[in-house]
Design a protein around this motif. Sequence first.
Motif, PDB file in Angstrom:
ATOM      1  N   PRO A   1      15.774  64.525  21.561  1.00 11.26           N
ATOM      2  CA  PRO A   1      15.830  63.185  22.144  1.00 11.26           C
ATOM      3  C   PRO A   1      15.863  62.131  21.029  1.00 11.26           C
ATOM      4  CG  PRO A   1      14.169  64.531  23.235  1.00 11.26           C
ATOM      5  CD  PRO A   1      14.604  65.302  22.042  1.00 11.26           C
TER       6      PRO A   1
ATOM      7  N   ASP B   1      15.093  69.558  38.661  1.00 11.69           N
ATOM      8  CA  ASP B   1      14.599  69.838  37.312  1.00 11.69           C
ATOM      9  C   ASP B   1      13.763  71.116  37.288  1.00 11.69           C
ATOM     10  OD1 ASP B   1      14.210  69.314  34.668  1.00 11.69           O
ATOM     11  OD2 ASP B   1      13.057  67.482  34.950  1.00 11.69           O
TER      12      ASP B   1
ATOM     13  N   VAL C   1      11.215  52.299  33.358  1.00 10.65           N
ATOM     14  CA  VAL C   1      12.095  53.342  32.808  1.00 10.65           C
ATOM     15  C   VAL C   1      13.521  53.164  33.340  1.00 10.65           C
ATOM     16  CG1 VAL C   1      12.590  55.831  32.822  1.00 10.65           C
ATOM     17  CG2 VAL C   1      10.249  55.046  32.421  1.00 10.65           C
TER      18      VAL C   1
ATOM     19  N   SER D   1       2.101  62.782  24.489  1.00 10.62           N
ATOM     20  CA  SER D   1       3.163  63.453  25.246  1.00 10.62           C
ATOM     21  C   SER D   1       3.239  62.930  26.684  1.00 10.62           C
ATOM     22  CB  SER D   1       2.878  64.957  25.263  1.00 10.62           C
ATOM     23  OG  SER D   1       3.620  65.551  26.299  1.00 10.62           O
TER      24      SER D   1
ATOM     25  N   VAL E   1      10.553  59.131  28.438  1.00 15.46           N
ATOM     26  CA  VAL E   1       9.663  58.022  28.069  1.00 15.46           C
ATOM     27  C   VAL E   1       8.728  58.422  26.920  1.00 15.46           C
ATOM     28  CG1 VAL E   1       7.900  58.552  29.808  1.00 15.46           C
ATOM     29  CG2 VAL E   1       8.176  56.202  29.059  1.00 15.46           C
TER      30      VAL E   1
ATOM     31  N   ALA F   1      16.942  60.248  29.951  1.00 13.75           N
ATOM     32  CA  ALA F   1      15.971  59.272  29.434  1.00 13.75           C
ATOM     33  C   ALA F   1      14.578  59.898  29.468  1.00 13.75           C
ATOM     34  CB  ALA F   1      15.992  58.021  30.293  1.00 13.75           C
TER      35      ALA F   1
ATOM     36  N   GLN G   1      18.234  62.127  25.401  1.00 11.77           N
ATOM     37  CA  GLN G   1      18.701  63.419  24.885  1.00 11.77           C
ATOM     38  C   GLN G   1      20.087  63.715  25.464  1.00 11.77           C
ATOM     39  OE1 GLN G   1      16.451  67.020  25.857  1.00 11.77           O
ATOM     40  NE2 GLN G   1      16.910  67.781  23.799  1.00 11.77           N
TER      41      GLN G   1
ATOM     42  N   GLU H   1      16.354  63.007  38.326  1.00  9.16           N
ATOM     43  CA  GLU H   1      15.826  64.368  38.181  1.00  9.16           C
ATOM     44  C   GLU H   1      14.503  64.482  38.937  1.00  9.16           C
ATOM     45  OE1 GLU H   1      15.721  66.054  34.311  1.00  9.16           O
ATOM     46  OE2 GLU H   1      17.806  65.534  33.894  1.00  9.16           O
TER      47      GLU H   1
ATOM     48  N   LEU I   1      12.174  61.343  38.076  1.00  8.89           N
ATOM     49  CA  LEU I   1      11.371  60.691  39.118  1.00  8.89           C
ATOM     50  C   LEU I   1      10.141  61.541  39.373  1.00  8.89           C
ATOM     51  CD1 LEU I   1      13.367  59.397  42.187  1.00  8.89           C
ATOM     52  CD2 LEU I   1      12.550  58.154  40.203  1.00  8.89           C
TER      53      LEU I   1
ATOM     54  N   LYS J   1      13.613  75.484  30.877  1.00 11.61           N
ATOM     55  CA  LYS J   1      13.783  75.937  29.491  1.00 11.61           C
ATOM     56  C   LYS J   1      13.097  77.268  29.199  1.00 11.61           C
ATOM     57  CE  LYS J   1      10.700  72.338  27.639  1.00 11.61           C
ATOM     58  NZ  LYS J   1      10.641  71.469  28.835  1.00 11.61           N
TER      59      LYS J   1
ATOM     60  N   GLU K   1      18.600  73.717  30.318  1.00 13.80           N
ATOM     61  CA  GLU K   1      17.892  72.824  29.401  1.00 13.80           C
ATOM     62  C   GLU K   1      17.143  73.649  28.351  1.00 13.80           C
ATOM     63  OE1 GLU K   1      15.047  70.477  31.547  1.00 13.80           O
ATOM     64  OE2 GLU K   1      13.757  72.188  31.899  1.00 13.80           O
ATOM     65  N   GLY K   2      16.851  73.016  27.235  1.00  9.77           N
ATOM     66  CA  GLY K   2      16.103  73.696  26.180  1.00  9.77           C
ATOM     67  C   GLY K   2      16.948  74.707  25.411  1.00  9.77           C
ATOM     68  N   VAL K   3      18.255  74.433  25.275  1.00 13.14           N
ATOM     69  CA  VAL K   3      19.123  75.358  24.532  1.00 13.14           C
ATOM     70  C   VAL K   3      18.921  75.118  23.031  1.00 13.14           C
ATOM     71  CG1 VAL K   3      21.511  75.999  24.053  1.00 13.14           C
ATOM     72  CG2 VAL K   3      20.807  75.435  26.387  1.00 13.14           C
TER      73      VAL K   3
ATOM     74  N   ASP L   1       3.951  64.652  29.105  1.00 12.12           N
ATOM     75  CA  ASP L   1       3.306  65.678  29.938  1.00 12.12           C
ATOM     76  C   ASP L   1       1.841  65.334  30.174  1.00 12.12           C
ATOM     77  OD1 ASP L   1       5.313  67.416  30.563  1.00 12.12           O
ATOM     78  OD2 ASP L   1       5.170  68.484  28.654  1.00 12.12           O
TER      79      ASP L   1
ATOM     80  N   MET M   1       2.376  54.706  38.581  1.00  8.95           N
ATOM     81  CA  MET M   1       3.666  55.330  38.274  1.00  8.95           C
ATOM     82  C   MET M   1       4.829  54.456  38.728  1.00  8.95           C
ATOM     83  SD  MET M   1       4.596  57.831  36.572  1.00  8.95           S
ATOM     84  CE  MET M   1       6.290  57.572  36.075  1.00  8.95           C
TER      85      MET M   1
ATOM     86  N   TYR N   1      17.791  71.175  21.759  1.00  6.80           N
ATOM     87  CA  TYR N   1      17.742  70.812  20.342  1.00  6.80           C
ATOM     88  C   TYR N   1      19.005  71.209  19.594  1.00  6.80           C
ATOM     89  CZ  TYR N   1      12.715  70.067  21.174  1.00  6.80           C
ATOM     90  OH  TYR N   1      11.515  69.620  21.646  1.00  6.80           O
TER      91      TYR N   1
HETATM   92  P1  C2E Z   1      11.536  67.504  31.331  1.00  8.21           P
HETATM   93  O1  C2E Z   1      12.126  66.538  32.305  1.00  8.21           O
HETATM   94  O2  C2E Z   1      11.702  68.956  31.629  1.00  8.21           O
HETATM   95  O3  C2E Z   1      12.145  67.088  29.938  1.00  8.21           O
HETATM   96  C1  C2E Z   1      12.560  67.995  28.991  1.00  8.21           C
HETATM   97  C2  C2E Z   1      11.521  68.173  27.932  1.00  8.21           C
HETATM   98  O4  C2E Z   1      11.929  69.248  27.087  1.00  8.21           O
HETATM   99  C3  C2E Z   1      11.373  66.955  27.040  1.00  8.21           C
HETATM  100  O5  C2E Z   1      10.012  66.897  26.645  1.00  8.21           O
HETATM  101  C4  C2E Z   1      12.254  67.317  25.864  1.00  8.21           C
HETATM  102  O6  C2E Z   1      11.894  66.656  24.666  1.00  8.21           O
HETATM  103  C5  C2E Z   1      12.008  68.804  25.761  1.00  8.21           C
HETATM  104  N1  C2E Z   1      13.130  69.484  25.135  1.00  8.21           N
HETATM  105  C6  C2E Z   1      14.401  69.058  25.041  1.00  8.21           C
HETATM  106  N2  C2E Z   1      15.158  69.963  24.413  1.00  8.21           N
HETATM  107  C7  C2E Z   1      14.364  71.011  24.102  1.00  8.21           C
HETATM  108  C8  C2E Z   1      14.584  72.273  23.444  1.00  8.21           C
HETATM  109  O7  C2E Z   1      15.691  72.625  23.012  1.00  8.21           O
HETATM  110  N3  C2E Z   1      13.510  73.085  23.330  1.00  8.21           N
HETATM  111  C9  C2E Z   1      12.291  72.740  23.797  1.00  8.21           C
HETATM  112  N4  C2E Z   1      11.281  73.603  23.615  1.00  8.21           N
HETATM  113  N5  C2E Z   1      12.044  71.557  24.411  1.00  8.21           N
HETATM  114  C10 C2E Z   1      13.081  70.710  24.576  1.00  8.21           C
HETATM  115  P2  C2E Z   1       9.247  65.535  26.716  1.00  8.21           P
HETATM  116  O8  C2E Z   1      10.120  64.415  26.283  1.00  8.21           O
HETATM  117  O9  C2E Z   1       7.951  65.754  26.027  1.00  8.21           O
HETATM  118  O10 C2E Z   1       8.995  65.346  28.258  1.00  8.21           O
HETATM  119  C11 C2E Z   1       8.132  66.188  28.926  1.00  8.21           C
HETATM  120  C12 C2E Z   1       8.148  65.921  30.399  1.00  8.21           C
HETATM  121  O11 C2E Z   1       7.630  64.625  30.703  1.00  8.21           O
HETATM  122  C13 C2E Z   1       9.553  65.907  30.986  1.00  8.21           C
HETATM  123  O12 C2E Z   1       9.974  67.220  31.174  1.00  8.21           O
HETATM  124  C14 C2E Z   1       9.316  65.151  32.262  1.00  8.21           C
HETATM  125  O13 C2E Z   1       8.794  66.015  33.256  1.00  8.21           O
HETATM  126  C15 C2E Z   1       8.231  64.159  31.888  1.00  8.21           C
HETATM  127  N6  C2E Z   1       8.861  62.878  31.645  1.00  8.21           N
HETATM  128  C16 C2E Z   1       9.420  62.385  30.530  1.00  8.21           C
HETATM  129  N7  C2E Z   1       9.896  61.138  30.726  1.00  8.21           N
HETATM  130  C17 C2E Z   1       9.633  60.829  32.023  1.00  8.21           C
HETATM  131  C18 C2E Z   1       9.868  59.671  32.857  1.00  8.21           C
HETATM  132  O14 C2E Z   1      10.456  58.663  32.445  1.00  8.21           O
HETATM  133  N8  C2E Z   1       9.445  59.733  34.150  1.00  8.21           N
HETATM  134  C19 C2E Z   1       8.824  60.844  34.648  1.00  8.21           C
HETATM  135  N9  C2E Z   1       8.454  60.832  35.911  1.00  8.21           N
HETATM  136  N10 C2E Z   1       8.589  61.939  33.899  1.00  8.21           N
HETATM  137  C20 C2E Z   1       8.978  61.923  32.602  1.00  8.21           C
END
Ligand code: C2E
Length: 475
Positions: free
Chosen positions: A455, A371, A285, A264, A253, A251, A236, A341, A310, A395, A428-430, A266, A278, A450
């Motif tokens: 992403p 983060d 990753v 998800s 995942v 990045a 993203q 992060e 992380l 966000k 984030e989340g703008v 999450d 992990m 968005y």
């Molecule tokens: P995060 O790090 O807070 O990532 C941002 C999340 O917000 C992402 O969800 C993203 O798709 C979403 N997002 C981005 N822009 C917007 C927006 O404008 N509005 C809203 N409502 N949401 C937005 P995603 O991809 O589902 O990831 C969720 C969480 O999963 C991440 O939160 C992060 O904590 C975790 N995550 C994702 N990839 C990895 C990874 O490679 N390693 C680890 N440890 N955690 C990860």
Amino acid sequence: MHDATRTRRHLEKEIGTLRNRVSFLENAVAKMRRRGDINGPPPLIDHVTGLPSRIQFYNTLHDALVSSKKSGEKLAVIFLSLDRFKLINDTLGQFVGDALLQEVAKRLGMCLQKHDNLCRPGRDEFLLLLPRTGDRDGVARVVERIFQALSDSFQLGCQELIINSNMGICAYPEGGDSADALIRNAYAALLKARDLGQNTFRFFSPQSYESEFSRLLLENDLRRALDRRDFSLNYQPQVNLQNGRVVGVEALVRWDHQTLGPISPDRFIPLAEDMGIMAPLGEWVLRTAGEHHLACTGYGCQPVRYAVNLSPTQLHSGNLVPWILAILNETGLEPGYLELEITEGALLRNRQATVAAFEALHARGVQIALDDFGTGYSSLAYLSQFSISKLKIDKAFTNAVTTDERSAAISRAIISMAHSLGMRVMAEGVETQEQVDYLRDLGCDEIQGYLVSCPLPPDETMQFLARHSGAEFPL
Ligand code: C2E
Ligand code: CA
Ligand code: CA
């Protein structure tokens, strides 16, 4: 999840398996005894408490089930366990331990009616059978009575002890129609109750068993997905608010499950943490993100910073710095293009080791971003100990920054606090232009959300970066 919790879970699983085997054997013995294949009396009592043996209890439950099936009456089995009994036994001695068990058995007996039954199947566990009290309210009243009876302190010689307990309850017919199933499911409910804290109880519900079961399936699939590297990364974009330049990507995942579709992060990242996988997932990753960065620059894009999340176990693995440097070395990604992060909560453990690790990474040019900032409780003084270059406003605050005065005030405070500590701020989340305008007025440095882009898969990310290389993003 802490190592101790993981070990406890593992042991509980093992114990569960052993318990099932024992229960199977006891069942077989009980059947043989009923058929007359085994002669002589069964072992009658538990020598510590004087309660009926587990085999006797099993037979009584079996008989009670037969009459319940005839009469249509409900019945309930309660599995009770005492907290910290091993500690008491180990520190105060077996004599005190035995005296405590005897007193507990006595108090439990006083909570029961004459047709109810009680036994001690394990060291600090009790099984109760309530043949005529299957309805929830009736059982809940007995449970309440038991907690009450056990809440008074135990005077054992010159020792005064307070103990806690948990109970799992399974009722016929909802929870099973055999002695085995009722005991096993009461035990499953007990494990759930323990997760809720001390002095709690849970009724077994087939749904919760179902969700436990689907979690188990998901765990298997996740392990297989890791073996086959069945994941992908989306990226993203992140934009500098002052000059409109695309300065980085985060990045994220993705796991596209064969039958369930996309799951998800999450949901599966905490699962991967619990399962202890992990580290290899995080390694994949970081390596994949590094390779993508190089592919993009090879494609002619101006290099941008790659942010990688992380998880807490990665942070506290003990070899974070050499691990990261080794991957950077292997992929050829320059440390200055990597941002890690980390969430606030992860900073609360192992403070000294984390401070040292961040300093070592910072010295090599790797940046650290905090983060979901604003959702935790870190004080300014606490944060200033760590080499953190950026705060990412969660966000939830960004989302409400133009509509809710409190979110606006929090965002304003985060920005001025971060700047006074020499940190940058990203929101984030703008999602709307109004949020961009408001955040720019507050002095926010960067945005992600968005409104700029969702992403993107790797190839679209490359095209996005190529399109915006050196050009201003229209905001
Ligand atoms: P995060 O790090 O807070 O990532 C941002 C999340 O917000 C992402 O969800 C993203 O798709 C979403 N997002 C981005 N822009 C917007 C927006 O404008 N509005 C809203 N409502 N949401 C937005 P995603 O991809 O589902 O990831 C969720 C969480 O999963 C991440 O939160 C992060 O904590 C975790 N995550 C994702 N990839 C990895 C990874 O490679 N390693 C680890 N440890 N955690 C990860
Ligand atoms: Ca993140
Ligand atoms: Ca976040």
